[in-house]
Design a protein around this motif. Sequence first.
Motif, PDB file in Angstrom:
ATOM      1  N   SER A 234       0.849  -1.186   0.000  1.00 28.38           N
ATOM      2  CA  SER A 234       0.000   0.000   0.000  1.00 28.38           C
ATOM      3  C   SER A 234       0.884   1.236   0.000  1.00 28.38           C
ATOM      4  O   SER A 234       1.694   1.421   0.920  1.00 28.38           O
ATOM      5  CB  SER A 234      -0.911   0.015   1.238  1.00 28.38           C
ATOM      6  N   MET A 235       0.725   2.078  -1.017  1.00 29.44           N
ATOM      7  CA  MET A 235       1.523   3.290  -1.071  1.00 29.44           C
ATOM      8  C   MET A 235       1.129   4.253   0.048  1.00 29.44           C
ATOM      9  O   MET A 235       1.977   4.929   0.638  1.00 29.44           O
ATOM     10  CB  MET A 235       1.358   3.960  -2.437  1.00 29.44           C
TER      11      MET A 235
ATOM     12  N   PRO B  85      -2.543  -5.400  -4.324  1.00 37.35           N
ATOM     13  CA  PRO B  85      -1.791  -4.249  -3.805  1.00 37.35           C
ATOM     14  C   PRO B  85      -2.121  -2.992  -4.602  1.00 37.35           C
ATOM     15  O   PRO B  85      -2.564  -3.074  -5.751  1.00 37.35           O
ATOM     16  CB  PRO B  85      -0.326  -4.664  -3.988  1.00 37.35           C
ATOM     17  N   GLU B  86      -1.913  -1.846  -3.973  1.00 38.88           N
ATOM     18  CA  GLU B  86      -2.133  -0.599  -4.696  1.00 38.88           C
ATOM     19  C   GLU B  86      -1.239  -0.559  -5.932  1.00 38.88           C
ATOM     20  O   GLU B  86      -0.065  -0.914  -5.871  1.00 38.88           O
ATOM     21  CB  GLU B  86      -1.809   0.593  -3.797  1.00 38.88           C
ATOM     22  N   PRO B  87      -1.787  -0.120  -7.064  1.00 41.23           N
ATOM     23  CA  PRO B  87      -0.977  -0.114  -8.290  1.00 41.23           C
ATOM     24  C   PRO B  87       0.061   1.000  -8.295  1.00 41.23           C
ATOM     25  O   PRO B  87      -0.215   2.130  -7.880  1.00 41.23           O
ATOM     26  CB  PRO B  87      -2.018   0.111  -9.393  1.00 41.23           C
ATOM     27  N   VAL B  88       1.246   0.654  -8.747  1.00 37.26           N
ATOM     28  CA  VAL B  88       2.294   1.642  -9.005  1.00 37.26           C
ATOM     29  C   VAL B  88       2.469   1.699 -10.511  1.00 37.26           C
ATOM     30  O   VAL B  88       2.782   0.691 -11.150  1.00 37.26           O
ATOM     31  CB  VAL B  88       3.608   1.260  -8.308  1.00 37.26           C
ATOM     32  N   VAL B  89       2.226   2.868 -11.082  1.00 35.19           N
ATOM     33  CA  VAL B  89       2.230   3.055 -12.532  1.00 35.19           C
ATOM     34  C   VAL B  89       3.540   3.714 -12.945  1.00 35.19           C
ATOM     35  O   VAL B  89       3.902   4.781 -12.450  1.00 35.19           O
ATOM     36  CB  VAL B  89       1.034   3.931 -12.964  1.00 35.19           C
TER      37      VAL B  89
ATOM     38  N   ALA C 203       1.127   1.806 -19.818  1.00 37.54           N
ATOM     39  CA  ALA C 203       2.104   1.915 -18.734  1.00 37.54           C
ATOM     40  C   ALA C 203       2.475   0.517 -18.265  1.00 37.54           C
ATOM     41  O   ALA C 203       1.945  -0.487 -18.740  1.00 37.54           O
ATOM     42  CB  ALA C 203       1.518   2.718 -17.576  1.00 37.54           C
ATOM     43  N   PHE C 204       3.419   0.476 -17.327  1.00 34.74           N
ATOM     44  CA  PHE C 204       3.724  -0.755 -16.611  1.00 34.74           C
ATOM     45  C   PHE C 204       3.159  -0.599 -15.208  1.00 34.74           C
ATOM     46  O   PHE C 204       3.466   0.367 -14.507  1.00 34.74           O
ATOM     47  CB  PHE C 204       5.228  -1.016 -16.588  1.00 34.74           C
ATOM     48  N   VAL C 205       2.310  -1.530 -14.832  1.00 34.19           N
ATOM     49  CA  VAL C 205       1.623  -1.485 -13.541  1.00 34.19           C
ATOM     50  C   VAL C 205       2.235  -2.565 -12.660  1.00 34.19           C
ATOM     51  O   VAL C 205       2.116  -3.753 -12.960  1.00 34.19           O
ATOM     52  CB  VAL C 205       0.109  -1.708 -13.709  1.00 34.19           C
ATOM     53  N   ASN C 206       2.934  -2.137 -11.614  1.00 34.95           N
ATOM     54  CA  ASN C 206       3.650  -3.084 -10.758  1.00 34.95           C
ATOM     55  C   ASN C 206       4.520  -4.027 -11.591  1.00 34.95           C
ATOM     56  O   ASN C 206       4.546  -5.238 -11.374  1.00 34.95           O
ATOM     57  CB  ASN C 206       2.684  -3.894  -9.890  1.00 34.95           C
TER      58      ASN C 206
ATOM     59  N   LYS D 127      -7.640   2.855  -3.473  1.00 35.17           N
ATOM     60  CA  LYS D 127      -6.299   2.474  -3.880  1.00 35.17           C
ATOM     61  C   LYS D 127      -5.846   3.177  -5.159  1.00 35.17           C
ATOM     62  O   LYS D 127      -4.750   2.916  -5.654  1.00 35.17           O
ATOM     63  CB  LYS D 127      -6.222   0.953  -4.094  1.00 35.17           C
ATOM     64  N   LEU D 128      -6.696   4.040  -5.693  1.00 34.68           N
ATOM     65  CA  LEU D 128      -6.387   4.701  -6.956  1.00 34.68           C
ATOM     66  C   LEU D 128      -6.201   6.199  -6.805  1.00 34.68           C
ATOM     67  O   LEU D 128      -6.053   6.910  -7.799  1.00 34.68           O
ATOM     68  CB  LEU D 128      -7.516   4.420  -7.975  1.00 34.68           C
TER      69      LEU D 128
END
Length: 283
Positions: A25-26, A83-87, A234-237, A274-275
Amino acid sequence: MTDAAASFDAQRPALLRVAYRMLGSMADAEDVLQDAFLRWAGTDQGVVQVPAAYLRRMVTRLCLDHLKSARVRREDYVGPWLPEPVVETEPVEDVTLPLMLALERLSPLERAAFLLHDVFGESFEDIARSIDRDAAACRQLAARAREHVRSERRRYPVERDHGLAIAAAFFEASRAGDAGKLGALLAQDVRLHSDGGGKRPAAGRILAGAVEVLRGLSATFRLRRGAPELIRQAFVNGLPGYVTREPDGMVQTTALLIEAGRIKAIYVMRNPDKLRHVEALVH
């Protein structure tokens, strides 16, 4: 305070990386770093020989404390958890989304030992100081964790542009509601994870197999009012995917695990909680 802030900010990106991969989680990772900074500011920094190692130990301990309460909250979660996405614009290979899901099945100490040693390259002696165990115990914790997550390591890493091309084809077929084109992209054992957190419509369980996944996707196409808008690829995680604005006005991320040219897993984040950081990025 100025010196404390400067020395902490120098380590902040690395510390955030540790905390996010520990917690998934960010928002929680940011909270841990805020707590760590307050503690760092109250520390006699003149006696700290290696600030980076000292702060990493501090953040690890705070994450372990946080995980104890997070596990209780997770038991009440509605539907599949992601998990929360990291873009990001480029793939990050160290901890991809499937591996983060595998880490969720580990004990907090196993997760810490694995991440600190296998991902961040720390010695077992340093890890022992971080989690208050001896080096031999840390080695055993990491070995147990490694055995559990071995199957989730990237066995067939997809080439960057090829992955993005498949993600683009998946988006176009999804936007058009073309089940035939979607079916041609999916592996027979594909799995669909959709995290709405009880806040937005999403599958209540993980869908398994091409037939069930296509059925679930087709139901989504029938229910939506309008077509999604592609915000960016994008690349997500660490996985190829994209960010969209859905017909309900909310952002959504989609990440694809691709092996041998077929989509093995689909990870859709719909939970607005989470977004928030993704929404901020696209404005």
